[in-house]
Write an enzyme that holds these catalytic residues in place. Sequence first.
Site, PDB file in Angstrom:
ATOM      1  N   VAL A 272      16.468  11.429  -5.817  1.00  0.00           N
ATOM      2  CA  VAL A 272      16.263  11.402  -7.192  1.00  0.00           C
ATOM      3  C   VAL A 272      16.322  12.930  -7.663  1.00  0.00           C
ATOM      4  O   VAL A 272      15.676  13.992  -7.284  1.00  0.00           O
ATOM      5  CB  VAL A 272      14.797  10.949  -7.363  1.00  0.00           C
ATOM      6  CG1 VAL A 272      14.464  11.061  -9.109  1.00  0.00           C
ATOM      7  CG2 VAL A 272      14.730   9.304  -6.882  1.00  0.00           C
TER       8      VAL A 272
ATOM      9  N   GLY B 251      17.596  15.475 -19.487  1.00  0.00           N
ATOM     10  CA  GLY B 251      17.422  16.778 -20.298  1.00  0.00           C
ATOM     11  C   GLY B 251      16.183  17.432 -19.778  1.00  0.00           C
ATOM     12  O   GLY B 251      16.266  18.642 -19.726  1.00  0.00           O
TER      13      GLY B 251
ATOM     14  N   ASP C  28      20.891  15.969 -11.851  1.00  0.00           N
ATOM     15  CA  ASP C  28      20.296  16.721 -12.849  1.00  0.00           C
ATOM     16  C   ASP C  28      20.295  18.246 -12.352  1.00  0.00           C
ATOM     17  O   ASP C  28      20.642  19.289 -13.138  1.00  0.00           O
ATOM     18  CB  ASP C  28      18.914  16.332 -13.309  1.00  0.00           C
ATOM     19  CG  ASP C  28      19.005  15.087 -13.922  1.00  0.00           C
ATOM     20  OD1 ASP C  28      19.960  14.599 -14.595  1.00  0.00           O
ATOM     21  OD2 ASP C  28      17.660  14.221 -13.941  1.00  0.00           O
TER      22      ASP C  28
ATOM     23  N   ARG D 245       0.737  -1.356   0.036  1.00  0.00           N
ATOM     24  CA  ARG D 245       0.020   0.145   0.008  1.00  0.00           C
ATOM     25  C   ARG D 245       0.920   1.005  -0.199  1.00  0.00           C
ATOM     26  O   ARG D 245       2.044   1.262   0.730  1.00  0.00           O
ATOM     27  CB  ARG D 245      -0.874   0.010   1.159  1.00  0.00           C
ATOM     28  CG  ARG D 245      -1.912  -1.058   1.307  1.00  0.00           C
ATOM     29  CD  ARG D 245      -2.876  -1.106   0.271  1.00  0.00           C
ATOM     30  NE  ARG D 245      -3.983  -2.269   0.191  1.00  0.00           N
ATOM     31  CZ  ARG D 245      -4.932  -2.431  -0.352  1.00  0.00           C
ATOM     32  NH1 ARG D 245      -5.059  -1.302  -1.399  1.00  0.00           N
ATOM     33  NH2 ARG D 245      -5.731  -3.415  -0.168  1.00  0.00           N
TER      34      ARG D 245
ATOM     35  N   LEU E  39      31.029  13.477  -6.256  1.00  0.00           N
ATOM     36  CA  LEU E  39      31.576  12.497  -5.396  1.00  0.00           C
ATOM     37  C   LEU E  39      30.524  12.120  -4.408  1.00  0.00           C
ATOM     38  O   LEU E  39      30.983  11.541  -3.289  1.00  0.00           O
ATOM     39  CB  LEU E  39      32.794  13.147  -4.678  1.00  0.00           C
ATOM     40  CG  LEU E  39      34.058  13.684  -5.769  1.00  0.00           C
ATOM     41  CD1 LEU E  39      34.970  14.507  -4.981  1.00  0.00           C
ATOM     42  CD2 LEU E  39      34.434  12.506  -6.770  1.00  0.00           C
TER      43      LEU E  39
ATOM     44  N   SER F  25      29.893  11.053 -12.657  1.00  0.00           N
ATOM     45  CA  SER F  25      29.907  10.856 -11.139  1.00  0.00           C
ATOM     46  C   SER F  25      31.252   9.849 -11.050  1.00  0.00           C
ATOM     47  O   SER F  25      31.806   9.220 -11.614  1.00  0.00           O
ATOM     48  CB  SER F  25      28.450   9.941 -10.731  1.00  0.00           C
ATOM     49  OG  SER F  25      28.488   8.667 -11.394  1.00  0.00           O
TER      50      SER F  25
ATOM     51  N   GLY G  44      31.444  15.410  -1.571  1.00  0.00           N
ATOM     52  CA  GLY G  44      31.359  16.676  -2.532  1.00  0.00           C
ATOM     53  C   GLY G  44      31.450  16.435  -3.980  1.00  0.00           C
ATOM     54  O   GLY G  44      30.812  15.723  -4.390  1.00  0.00           O
TER      55      GLY G  44
END
Length: 310
Positions: free
Chosen positions: A248, A43, A252, A31, A221, A196, A225
Amino acid sequence: MAAKKVLTLTLNPSIDVSSEAERVEPEKKIRTCCERIDPGGGGINVARVLQRLSTSSRQAPGLDVEAVFLAGGATGAAFDELVAREGLVRRWVRIADDTRTSLTVHERSGGREFRFVPEGPTITAEELAQCRAAVVAASCDWLVASGSLPPGVPDDFYAEIGGAARDRGARLILDTSGAALDAALAAGGISVLKVSKEEMSRDSAAAVVARGEAAHVALTLGSDGALLIGADATLFLPAFEVETVSTVGAGDSFLAGLTYGLAQGMAPAEAFRIAVAAGAAATLEPGTDVAYPEKTLRLLERVPQPERLG
């Protein structure tokens, strides 16, 4: 002075669905609550943050932001509607297959985040040609190509489209990985490459700059940082603690902050500070939302001047 134009390209967007559950367990009906739906893909997320920063900016003339994306099927129409709600100028390249839907579930009891990300639709040669034509037709000062390549797209597409953009006077900002990254590096001419620590080491990033494949490499990193590596210096900024809600969209948002500063003509060090602030601001938002300008500017006050490592 006319506003600089930033064009973002998303070949494999997704409808990002996020929710929360008390506990995630196998073979049980889970649930959920707190559902939200956002338009996603590298993008698109960059464009969302750029649009928010530009429309709230006290600095005229801001930026002119446009998003080019591939989308299709029943979910493609829904995706376009979600992008429209963001107030983005957009160029929809229609494809036959359905646009993918991604799912993120935050488990409250364990503090864990589960992400389910489909491969994406298969792109035909004709659809890719239409995408290429759309990017070339939309002249810009900066092209941000970000995200994975869907099935059917050759590994060298970002390299090819970046070359076409440079021929028209644009600078390429790239965020991708794997074979697409290798092909783009072989072609060179990248203004800013964002990677990354899982994708590239500091030494490898410095070598990319030394070989002239990219003018700058922004290397995130995680909790350690970030670095901004250029021919003249390597700049470092530490991460700072915030009450993280979701990670999340942080990468970006970081890229959007960096793009915003550079496109506004700021020095790389100042653009780097905005990037770190925007990345942290994104972690304050639930689900698949991205950074907002008010929180970015508030956090920017806490970002120190970058340390020069060499």
